[in-house]
Design an enzyme around this catalytic site. Sequence first.
Site, mmCIF file in Angstrom:
data_model
loop_
_atom_site.group_PDB
_atom_site.id
_atom_site.type_symbol
_atom_site.label_atom_id
_atom_site.label_comp_id
_atom_site.label_asym_id
_atom_site.label_seq_id
_atom_site.Cartn_x
_atom_site.Cartn_y
_atom_site.Cartn_z
ATOM 1 N N ARG A 1 14.610 10.516 2.111
ATOM 2 C CA ARG A 1 13.890 11.168 1.023
ATOM 3 C C ARG A 1 14.721 11.005 -0.241
ATOM 4 N NH1 ARG A 1 9.856 11.019 3.511
ATOM 5 N NH2 ARG A 1 8.530 12.714 4.205
ATOM 6 N N HIS B 1 7.711 3.830 -1.601
ATOM 7 C CA HIS B 1 7.571 4.737 -0.437
ATOM 8 C C HIS B 1 6.583 4.120 0.561
ATOM 9 C CE1 HIS B 1 7.905 9.160 1.010
ATOM 10 N NE2 HIS B 1 7.669 8.354 2.048
HETATM 11 P P1 NDP Z 1 13.908 13.464 13.461
HETATM 12 O O1 NDP Z 1 13.767 14.918 13.233
HETATM 13 O O2 NDP Z 1 13.390 12.879 14.727
HETATM 14 O O3 NDP Z 1 15.442 13.037 13.355
HETATM 15 C C1 NDP Z 1 16.270 13.539 12.352
HETATM 16 C C2 NDP Z 1 17.689 13.073 12.627
HETATM 17 O O4 NDP Z 1 18.515 13.491 11.544
HETATM 18 C C3 NDP Z 1 18.270 13.694 13.904
HETATM 19 O O5 NDP Z 1 19.082 12.782 14.574
HETATM 20 C C4 NDP Z 1 19.098 14.845 13.345
HETATM 21 O O6 NDP Z 1 20.191 15.235 14.134
HETATM 22 C C5 NDP Z 1 19.616 14.229 12.061
HETATM 23 N N1 NDP Z 1 20.051 15.267 11.129
HETATM 24 C C6 NDP Z 1 19.325 16.316 10.644
HETATM 25 N N2 NDP Z 1 20.103 17.087 9.861
HETATM 26 C C7 NDP Z 1 21.330 16.524 9.867
HETATM 27 C C8 NDP Z 1 22.564 16.872 9.289
HETATM 28 N N3 NDP Z 1 22.695 17.971 8.526
HETATM 29 N N4 NDP Z 1 23.628 16.093 9.520
HETATM 30 C C9 NDP Z 1 23.514 14.987 10.302
HETATM 31 N N5 NDP Z 1 22.367 14.593 10.901
HETATM 32 C C10 NDP Z 1 21.295 15.361 10.682
HETATM 33 O O7 NDP Z 1 13.223 12.754 12.199
HETATM 34 P P2 NDP Z 1 12.530 11.310 12.130
HETATM 35 O O8 NDP Z 1 13.474 10.315 12.674
HETATM 36 O O9 NDP Z 1 11.162 11.365 12.697
HETATM 37 O O10 NDP Z 1 12.360 11.149 10.550
HETATM 38 C C11 NDP Z 1 13.488 11.154 9.705
HETATM 39 C C12 NDP Z 1 13.066 11.146 8.257
HETATM 40 O O11 NDP Z 1 12.592 9.861 7.870
HETATM 41 C C13 NDP Z 1 11.911 12.063 7.864
HETATM 42 O O12 NDP Z 1 12.302 13.405 7.799
HETATM 43 C C14 NDP Z 1 11.534 11.495 6.509
HETATM 44 O O13 NDP Z 1 12.356 12.083 5.523
HETATM 45 C C15 NDP Z 1 11.883 10.014 6.646
HETATM 46 N N6 NDP Z 1 10.682 9.173 6.684
HETATM 47 C C16 NDP Z 1 10.510 8.221 5.712
HETATM 48 C C17 NDP Z 1 9.418 7.396 5.719
HETATM 49 C C18 NDP Z 1 9.272 6.324 4.699
HETATM 50 O O14 NDP Z 1 8.249 5.626 4.687
HETATM 51 N N7 NDP Z 1 10.245 6.128 3.845
HETATM 52 C C19 NDP Z 1 8.388 7.498 6.766
HETATM 53 C C20 NDP Z 1 8.669 8.508 7.746
HETATM 54 C C21 NDP Z 1 9.763 9.317 7.687
HETATM 55 P P3 NDP Z 1 19.957 15.801 15.614
HETATM 56 O O15 NDP Z 1 19.660 14.548 16.441
HETATM 57 O O16 NDP Z 1 21.254 16.398 15.987
HETATM 58 O O17 NDP Z 1 18.808 16.741 15.552
HETATM 59 C C1 OXD Z 2 6.693 10.467 6.353
HETATM 60 C C2 OXD Z 2 6.595 9.645 5.164
HETATM 61 O O1 OXD Z 2 7.423 11.440 6.334
HETATM 62 O O2 OXD Z 2 5.592 8.939 5.009
HETATM 63 O O3 OXD Z 2 6.019 10.153 7.345
HETATM 64 O O4 OXD Z 2 7.508 9.617 4.348
#
Ligand code: NDP
Ligand code: OXD
Length: 314
Positions: A229, A277
Amino acid sequence: MPDRNLPVLLFACEGVDEAAWADALRGAAPDVALRLWPEAGDPLDVTFGVAWNNPPGFWRAFPNLRAIFSLGAGVDGLLADPTLPDVPLVRMVDPSLADGMVEFVVMRALHHHRLMHVYEQQQLTATWRPVRPPLIGRRRVGVMGLGELGGRCARALAGLGFQVRGWSRSPRTLPDVETYHGEAGLAAFAEGCEILVCLLPLTHATQGALNAALFEHLAEGACLIQVGRGAHLVEEDLLAALASGRIAAATLDVFGVEPLPPGHPFWRYPGVRVVPHAAAFTYPETAAGIIAANIRRLLRGEAANDVVDRSAGY
Ligand code: NDP
Ligand code: OXD
């Protein structure tokens, strides 16, 4: 009304192909009455919502909501609304979305690994200078976030032969990925990374995570692939790191302000690629079935899958 006794699903998502979603949801959830915003009907009827880009306060108008389904994986936008009803908030976990992210991250990791950002600059001055990249097994890639998307990307990158590290909040184990966790593990994770991928969720803890202090640990001339993000990145710190050469190139898909304003320096900065995005999309063809299956779980009295932990913020 023919749908009088059916649970009502309100689809209220900005900026998506509503007709495709309506078809897919009707096909996947025939026992649910679908309503498309702004045709919500009586707000008291609405039991489930599909949400994306709604204005603050939007969902407060539906007092009988039993769950909200986010169209996206990231729920920071929804959680930023202090009036969001206290019902299960379900994030999007869909293998097709993850496939799209893997395609994008692998494409850009290979682009940077094979120094295409260097050749793009050379072409501007008709310069012919081949540069040999290191063996892929010596190229160190770091993935921040090892969840549904980051975990899949880390595995795909490792499968290609990259030397992959991953960083998460809690300890994680992934085949062929060296894992680190927590604040205490961050510096060791970042040390010497040549390509850094951000796939963190946006939370209070991760805001500004891509900053000068982190960049100091990367290899000189590292590349950044920012697909989390916009608020993860301290933009001035990236501009300074690009100017100093600490970071050679960046692929940026998400921004603090979207659409990125036309006058923003990222648009024209050498080595920076701006993507609107668009790293990964949610496809109605697959995601509607996932939402429908979760609704059926809730109607059977079971807990939904992929409910957001509101205290953690993701
Ligand atoms: P998940 O919730 O499955 O995974 C999040 C990961 O981040 C986990 O491994 C988590 O750790 C880790 N994490 C969270 N907080 C911290 C922290 N403080 N320090 C270190 N690691 C942390 O999310 P997704 O993989 O499904 O999605 C991730 C992000 O991708 C979304 O939230 C969104 O912002 C972004 N996104 C972007 C898109 C785009 O088109 N650009 C599309 C879709 C998503 P833990 O394993 O320990 O829980
Ligand atoms: C999502 C995105 O969070 O599109 O899925 O960024």
